[in-house]
Motif scaffolding. Structure first.
Motif, PDB file in Angstrom:
ATOM      1  N   ARG A  12       0.894  -1.197  -0.146  1.00 13.34           N
ATOM      2  CA  ARG A  12      -0.090  -0.112   0.107  1.00 13.34           C
ATOM      3  C   ARG A  12       0.759   1.247  -0.043  1.00 13.34           C
ATOM      4  N   ARG A  13       0.467   2.251  -0.738  1.00 16.45           N
ATOM      5  CA  ARG A  13       1.127   3.347  -0.800  1.00 16.45           C
ATOM      6  C   ARG A  13       0.246   4.534  -0.756  1.00 16.45           C
ATOM      7  N   GLY A  14       0.817   5.671  -0.793  1.00 19.11           N
ATOM      8  CA  GLY A  14       0.110   6.884  -0.790  1.00 19.11           C
ATOM      9  C   GLY A  14      -1.180   7.209   0.039  1.00 19.11           C
ATOM     10  N   ALA A  15      -2.261   7.433  -0.767  1.00 12.48           N
ATOM     11  CA  ALA A  15      -3.494   7.825  -0.196  1.00 12.48           C
ATOM     12  C   ALA A  15      -3.997   6.482   0.417  1.00 12.48           C
ATOM     13  N   GLU A  16      -3.631   5.304  -0.109  1.00 10.16           N
ATOM     14  CA  GLU A  16      -4.449   4.186   0.391  1.00 10.16           C
ATOM     15  C   GLU A  16      -3.914   3.654   1.793  1.00 10.16           C
ATOM     16  N   LEU A  17      -2.390   3.892   1.829  1.00 10.73           N
ATOM     17  CA  LEU A  17      -1.800   3.705   2.981  1.00 10.73           C
ATOM     18  C   LEU A  17      -2.026   4.489   4.055  1.00 10.73           C
ATOM     19  N   GLU A  18      -2.303   5.921   3.705  1.00  8.49           N
ATOM     20  CA  GLU A  18      -2.745   6.929   4.720  1.00  8.49           C
ATOM     21  C   GLU A  18      -4.251   6.417   5.250  1.00  8.49           C
ATOM     22  N   ALA A  19      -4.894   6.345   4.344  1.00  9.88           N
ATOM     23  CA  ALA A  19      -6.508   5.894   4.862  1.00  9.88           C
ATOM     24  C   ALA A  19      -6.505   4.733   5.635  1.00  9.88           C
ATOM     25  N   ALA A  20      -5.672   3.585   5.407  1.00  9.06           N
ATOM     26  CA  ALA A  20      -5.778   2.505   6.166  1.00  9.06           C
ATOM     27  C   ALA A  20      -5.115   2.922   7.783  1.00  9.06           C
ATOM     28  N   ILE A  21      -4.256   3.634   7.599  1.00 12.21           N
ATOM     29  CA  ILE A  21      -3.408   4.171   8.898  1.00 12.21           C
ATOM     30  C   ILE A  21      -4.519   5.223   9.713  1.00 12.21           C
ATOM     31  N   LEU A  22      -5.242   5.984   9.111  1.00 14.27           N
ATOM     32  CA  LEU A  22      -6.090   6.858   9.871  1.00 14.27           C
ATOM     33  C   LEU A  22      -7.270   6.196  10.272  1.00 14.27           C
ATOM     34  N   ASP A  23      -7.831   5.151   9.565  1.00 17.03           N
ATOM     35  CA  ASP A  23      -8.821   4.225  10.017  1.00 17.03           C
ATOM     36  C   ASP A  23      -8.493   3.304  11.268  1.00 17.03           C
ATOM     37  N   ALA A  24      -7.287   2.977  11.253  1.00 19.39           N
ATOM     38  CA  ALA A  24      -6.698   2.111  12.266  1.00 19.39           C
ATOM     39  C   ALA A  24      -6.442   3.080  13.513  1.00 19.39           C
ATOM     40  N   ALA A  25      -6.141   4.398  13.253  1.00 15.73           N
ATOM     41  CA  ALA A  25      -6.072   5.447  14.418  1.00 15.73           C
ATOM     42  C   ALA A  25      -7.408   5.587  15.135  1.00 15.73           C
ATOM     43  N   TRP A  26      -8.471   5.615  14.253  1.00 13.08           N
ATOM     44  CA  TRP A  26      -9.752   5.900  14.761  1.00 13.08           C
ATOM     45  C   TRP A  26     -10.258   4.742  15.566  1.00 13.08           C
ATOM     46  N   ASP A  27      -9.990   3.603  15.210  1.00 18.38           N
ATOM     47  CA  ASP A  27     -10.538   2.187  15.837  1.00 18.38           C
ATOM     48  C   ASP A  27      -9.724   1.932  17.000  1.00 18.38           C
ATOM     49  N   VAL A  28      -8.735   2.587  17.230  1.00 18.45           N
ATOM     50  CA  VAL A  28      -7.728   2.342  18.332  1.00 18.45           C
ATOM     51  C   VAL A  28      -8.181   3.452  19.437  1.00 18.45           C
TER      52      VAL A  28
END
Length: 197
Positions: A12-28
């Motif tokens: 994953r790179r760019g926007a896809e990776l960033e979205a995955a990280i921010l979704d994970a941060a919201w979940d945590v």
């Protein structure tokens, strides 16, 4: 397989990776609160490495703000236009209740450590969540144009009253408000004050 290897495997790179990280941060954040929102926990949830996060967000406070903005951007809706003041305010409250109740609850319950760490307040994050949306202003302007109310009657408190009462209900019950509550707020509190009827 370590996290760095997993990050390379998923590619994953760019926007896809960033979205995955921010979704994970919201979940945590919503599951554990800000006290346990760590770079390590988010990296593990997002299946990436800590350096990937640190390059984008040097502190967890930066990560929190980015996660809130990301969550908000996923739930943007149009200002309701039902043709009546009552219908528009109810539709706006119902939309907030469906799509943002979790945000209000998180602001009120999970972020005390964030406020202490950064010296900020719920109001600062509330502005971040709401962005530049002026839903109620638009609703009231349309109602005035239809002749449903006199804008001169509307103090700042009356203008925001439905959303203030809704936010209070969310924080007191820690769950979305019932539709009966929303109807009561509009019919028995807001409309009599806003229209004089």
């Amino acid at each position: 397989m370590d996290l760095d290897e997993g990050a390379r495997t998923t590619r994953r790179r760019g926007a896809e990776l960033e979205a995955a990280i921010l979704d994970a941060a919201w979940d945590v954040l919503t599951e554990r609160g800000y006290a346990r929102l760590t770079i390590e926990a988010v990296a593990e949830r997002a299946q990436t490495s800590r350096p990937v996060l640190y390059r984008r967000w040097p502190t967890r406070a930066d990560l929190l703000r980015a996660a809130i903005e990301h969550h908000r951007a996923q739930h943007v809706t149009a200002v309701p236009d039902t043709g009546s003041l009552r219908g528009d305010v109810l539709a706006a409250l119902r939309d907030l209740n469906r799509h943002r109740a979790d945000v209000v609850i998180v602001l009120g319950t999970a972020l005390s450590d964030y406020y202490a760490e950064t010296g900020s307040s719920p109001e600062e994050l509330r502005r971040l969540i709401l962005g530049n949306r002026r839903t109620m202003d638009t609703i009231l302007e349309r109602a005035a144009a239809r002749g449903e109310l006199d804008p001169a009657r509307l103090s700042p408190m009356i203008r925001t009253l439905p959303f203030t009462l809704h936010r209070h209900e969310l924080l007191m019950t820690l769950r979305p408000a019932s539709d009966a509550f929303l109807v009561t707020v509009v019919d028995e509190v807001f409309l009599p004050l806003a229209t004089g009827r």
